[in-house]
Design an enzyme around this catalytic site. Structure first.
Site, short mmCIF file in Angstrom:
data_model
loop_
_atom_site.label_atom_id
_atom_site.label_comp_id
_atom_site.label_asym_id
_atom_site.label_seq_id
_atom_site.Cartn_x
_atom_site.Cartn_y
_atom_site.Cartn_z
N GLU A 192 0.83 -1.21 0.00
CA GLU A 192 0.00 0.00 0.00
C GLU A 192 0.86 1.24 0.00
O GLU A 192 0.46 2.28 -0.50
CB GLU A 192 -0.85 0.07 1.26
N ASP A 237 -9.05 -8.30 9.25
CA ASP A 237 -8.90 -8.47 7.80
C ASP A 237 -8.27 -9.82 7.51
O ASP A 237 -7.37 -9.94 6.70
CB ASP A 237 -8.05 -7.32 7.24
#
Ligand code: ACK
Length: 886
Positions: free
Chosen positions: A533, A648
């Site tokens: 990311e 997650d």
């Protein structure tokens, strides 16, 4: 220019015009009517110029065979491209190696020709690794109608670059697709490397990536517009860390350009330990307001600080004691029997006690003030004050400061500054008192502190707040210190608790609490393994001094980040660093002192679990798959014991090493989910990976270890179906609705009943009914110990599933032939089945192997898979009697 027409007679060199009537030069061949064509056209020798990977762009037109009258039988619509590597021009045609068969995206017909529409095709192929000086290319025609319009051969290179005052030469990339070539930069004129030589990495795409280190202007120069300019007169620059030339500090001058330091004006001085930006200073004037108090044979001297300290803070006082000899015979030094408290020279306080003088004697005391530069200022006239006293001639009413100075200290509180963060089990510390040479002090107030199992701290600096006097010292505090550490090392039961980095005011402190700083010189970046990311994810060896070299993954933070991004990036390290478990990705450390900022973790050879399973579809035994699931469950059990909720958990966030050990990774807070491409906005505004998330977490953000268990069930499903996407192409909204209506994912193909049962348990609506991770680990262990329990497979044709917690019948069935074929990954045959007249499951259930061959399923493996499924379908139809949609 490279094409050589001499080598062939069949390919013709023809001048033409393109669709814009511009002249073009082509090579053409069109022997579509004749059998056994084998027509070669080869290029001249092409020098690689050192490139290991080259790209070949072909532009060509190709005639559509259907448009050729009568030529269909022999006509081809492809041609082959070959190469041959050599160090010299000698051409041996037999050595050509095939690069690829080239087909046209667009072929043209007679009609197009009439319209003058060229339908030019462009195809690019890459070639490498090349190891010789040059190569030939060749084009082989086997009976097509081709016009080769252009052949462009090129390679990519990272261009010459100046960055952070370092020059990087134009560089040819490596030969492998993801390889990085490390290049050490050269510092520009009048600059030097800061800490280490600057490095950059050249990617195969010809882009410079991952800058490390930098150059800075050498002392006496400053950076202006990317080059180093000399400091002007009156300015200096001494340290690599400072950026610009600075004006000389007071009482100093730089008479020439390029000064690395300024020199002091006459009468002013500097000592080595004075920082370069400190003014030049001079010795102090004499002490002021000196007074004496005589008590028997002791005398207490006191004075005020000098009027002029010389610009320094290190003023000290020296005492010269002299006895006045009787009968005017002069003065004599006092000798060793006289005691000075605390000492005679180098006093930092403005008082001293002089004891054991002779009784009824006159003394003369010289008080001198000095500072750090007095030694250098030899010509400076020393400034004294003189005090004359006579022993046994004073009253006793002055304050007894000696007694006061040796008074008993009382620690009022002890704060263990740093460690108060380790909020675990409160611990009562026994009462404390301090001791000085004068005896024990009073007991402190009772205090309490909390400590951590992570204590590595030894030494006294962390403890403050104990009152102490200037004479007595604080020796006893260090023994308190030792006890703090002793107690911290004691293990408290059940204190393995994860600490939210948010409890730290300064996030940098949290990172360094839990992550070791690694010097970037111990790391080599060798290749890019993915995109994270915040920047590239790379890999390479880590060589820590005294440790064996290991392979590591290196997550980097892109240049140009904001402070918030840096914090978010390092957040993960603050969390990961608290974990120590074989099924949790291990943090090796962080690089924060140089750029780019990096997080270093153990290297997992097989990458993320979802991709790994897709790549190895059907390749593992059930026991291997259960072994992977067991590992993930064990890692999750550890996280839930630590009080950490992952939020997650998904196969894409599990990493696999070369031994098939699965480790949980990707630790961040909910806001990190913002970067998960699977995360979607819910109606309440948060971003959540819908397919993996428990209904209560989607509906009202109730994230708990029980919602992690739900996600674990989805991971089980992903694993057992070799990386299939949960709920396939259903939209997120449909998934939410279906789950709400008690629909659950059907058991994957060949999934043992026991495992599907466990998945369904993880997906209980009522979260307290879901199993805990320790129960999951326990169950999986049982299954592994008793593999026959995994024999009973779940048929995909179970139409009814009773959802025990919701009391609603959950209907899972295949409605169409397409769905059924998709479920066994044979969806590619759907059209053939339809064309063959097998459009309903009833008709399919009657099919034989012969029927399969007839519809066009020719591969034996596929036939077997489909027939097995049809047999199951028949059994199921007989069992249920009611042919629910089948
Ligand atoms: O599926 P992958 O190969 O595995 O692609 C992703 C990519 O980097 C972006 O996250 C890979 N990756 C991340 N951490 C590691 C690691 N510790 N070891 C090996 N590969 C990793 C991940």
């Amino acid at each position: 220019d490279y094409i050589s027409s001499k080598s062939t007679l069949i390919w013709e060199e023809i001048g033409e015009v393109d669709e814009n009537y511009a002249p073009i030069h082509t090579y053409q061949v069109c022997r579509v009517m004749e059998q056994n064509q084998n027509n070669w056209l080869h290029t001249n020798w092409i020098l690689t110029e050192g490139a290991q990977r080259v790209f070949i762009e072909l532009k060509f037109t190709l005639r559509d065979c259907n448009s050729l009258p009568g030529g269909v039988g022999t006509c081809k619509e492809t041609f082959n491209m070959y190469y041959y590597e050599t160090n010299d021009r000698a051409l041996k045609e037999s050595r050509y190696i095939k690069i690829d068969t080239i087909a046209a995206d667009e072929s043209f017909t007679e009609l197009d020709l009439g319209d003058r529409v060229m339908k030019l095709n462009t195809e690019v192929r890459d070639l490498g690794p090349l190891t010789r000086k040059g190569f030939y290319l060749a084009f082989q025609d086997l009976g097509a109608c081709i016009a080769l319009v252009s052949v462009r051969v090129f390679y990519k290179r990272c261009p010459f670059l100046v960055k952070s005052l370092a020059e990087f030469p134009g560089t040819i990339p490596g030969s492998e697709a993801s390889q990085l070539v490390e290049v050490v930069g050269r510092c520009v004129n009048n600059s030097l490397p800061l800490y280490e030589p600057p490095r950059m990495h050249c990617s195969t795409e010809g882009e410079w990536l991952v800058p490390i280190g930098k150059c800075v202007c050498q002392p006496g120069f400053e950076e202006i517009n990317g080059s180093c300019q000399v400091c002007k007169v009156g300015f200096y620059r001494s340290l690599l860390e400072s950026l610009a030339c600075s004006k000389c500090p007071p009482h100093s001058v730089a008479r020439q350009t390029g000064a690395t330091a300024c020199s002091c004006e006459d009468g002013f001085y500097k000592i080595e330990s004075d920082p370069p930006n400190m003014a030049c200073t001079r010795p102090p004037s004499g002490p002021r307001n000196a007074i004496s108090n005589v008590n028997e044979t002791s005398v207490f001297l006191e004075w005020s600080i000098p009027m002029e300290t010389g610009g320094r803070k290190d003023v000290r006082y020296n005492i010269l004691c002299r006895r006045v000899l009787p009968d005017g015979r002069g003065l004599e030094e006092c000798g060793p029997n006289v005691r000075f408290l605390p000492r005679r020279v180098g006093l930092s306080n403005t008082s001293v006690m002089v004891a054991d003088l002779q009784s009824h004697t006159n003394y003369s005391f010289l008080l001198e003030a000095v500072n750090g530069v007095s030694e250098l200022a030899k010509d400076h006239t020393k400034q004294y004050v003189t005090l004359n006293v006579t022993t046994n001639q004073a009253g006793t009413s002055h304050p007894d400061l000696l007694q006061s100075a040796a008074g008993l200290p009382t620690p009022t509180a002890i704060t263990v500054n740093h460690y108060t963060h380790f909020v675990t089990t409160p611990f009562h510390f026994p009462d404390v008192r301090a001791r000085t040479s004068a005896g024990y002090g009073a007991f402190s107030r009772r205090f309490e502190f909390q400590t951590s199992p992570y204590c590595e701290y030894i030494g006294g600096t962390q403890i403050g707040g104990a009152t102490h006097d200037p004479l007595g010292g604080i020796a006893s505090v260090s023994s308190i210190d030792a006890r703090v550490c002793f107690f911290s090392a004691v293990k408290f039961p059940g204190v393995r608790t994860y600490i939210d980095p948010l409890t730290y005011e300064d996030p940098n402190q949290a990172v360094h609490e839990f992550a070791q700083e690694i010097d970037v010189s111990f790391i080599s970046i060798e290749r890019i393994i993915g995109a994270g990311e915040f920047g590239e994810v790379c890999s390479g060896p880590l060589r820590l001094p005294g440790k064996r070299e290991i392979q590591v993954a290196i997550k980097t933070l892109k240049a140009g980040y904001t402070e918030q991004q840096r914090r978010d990036f390092l957040w993960e390290a603050s969390i990961m660093g608290q974990f120590n478990h074989p099924n949790i990705i291990r943090l090796e450390g962080v690089v924060t002192k140089s750029k780019p900022v990096m997080i270093i973790t153990e290297y997992m050879e097989n990458g993320s679990l979802d991709t790994f399973l897709k790549k190895n579809d059907g390749q593992f035994t059930v026991i291997q798959l259960v072994g992977m699931l067991r590992g993930i469950a064990s890692g999750m059990r550890y996280l839930s014991d630590m009080g950490y909720v992952h939020r997650d958990l998904a196969a894409r966030n599990i990493l696999v090493n070369s031994n098939l050990v699965c480790k949980v990774s990707d630790f961040g807070l909910s806001r990190v989910l913002e970067d998960d491409p699977e995360a979607a906005y819910t109606t309440r505004g948060g971003k959540i990976p819908i397919r993996w998330t428990a209904p209560e977490a989607i509906a009202y953000r109730k994230f708990t270890s029980a919602s992690d268990v739900w996600s674990y069930g989805i991971v089980m499903w992903e694993v057992m179906s070799y990386g299939e996407r949960p709920y396939w192409e259903m939209s997120n909204q449909d998934v939410i609705k279906a789950v709400e209506e008690s629909y659950r994912l059907p058991g994957p193909m060949d999934c043992p009943e026991a495992l599907y049962h466990l998945m369904m348990d993880c997906w209980q609506r009522e979260r307290s009914n879901r199993p805990k991770f320790d129960e999951i680990v326990c169950l999986l262990d049982k299954l592994i110990r008793n593999p026959s329990s995994l024999k009973k497979l779940r048929s995909p044709f179970v139409t009814l599933h009773l959802c025990s917690s919701c009391g609603v019948e959950n209907i899972v069935s295949y409605q169409t032939v397409g769905e059924w074929l998709d479920s066994i990954k044979m969806g590619r045959y759907t059209e053939l089945f339809m064309e063959g007249g097998y459009s309903s499951l009833e008709t399919v259930a009657q099919m034989t192997s012969e029927d399969l061959r007839r519809v066009g399923v020719n591969l034996a493996g596929h036939q077997k898979k489909i027939i097995t499924s049809i047999q199951e379908m028949r059994v199921h139809m007989n069992n249920t009697n009611s042919a629910v949609n089948i």
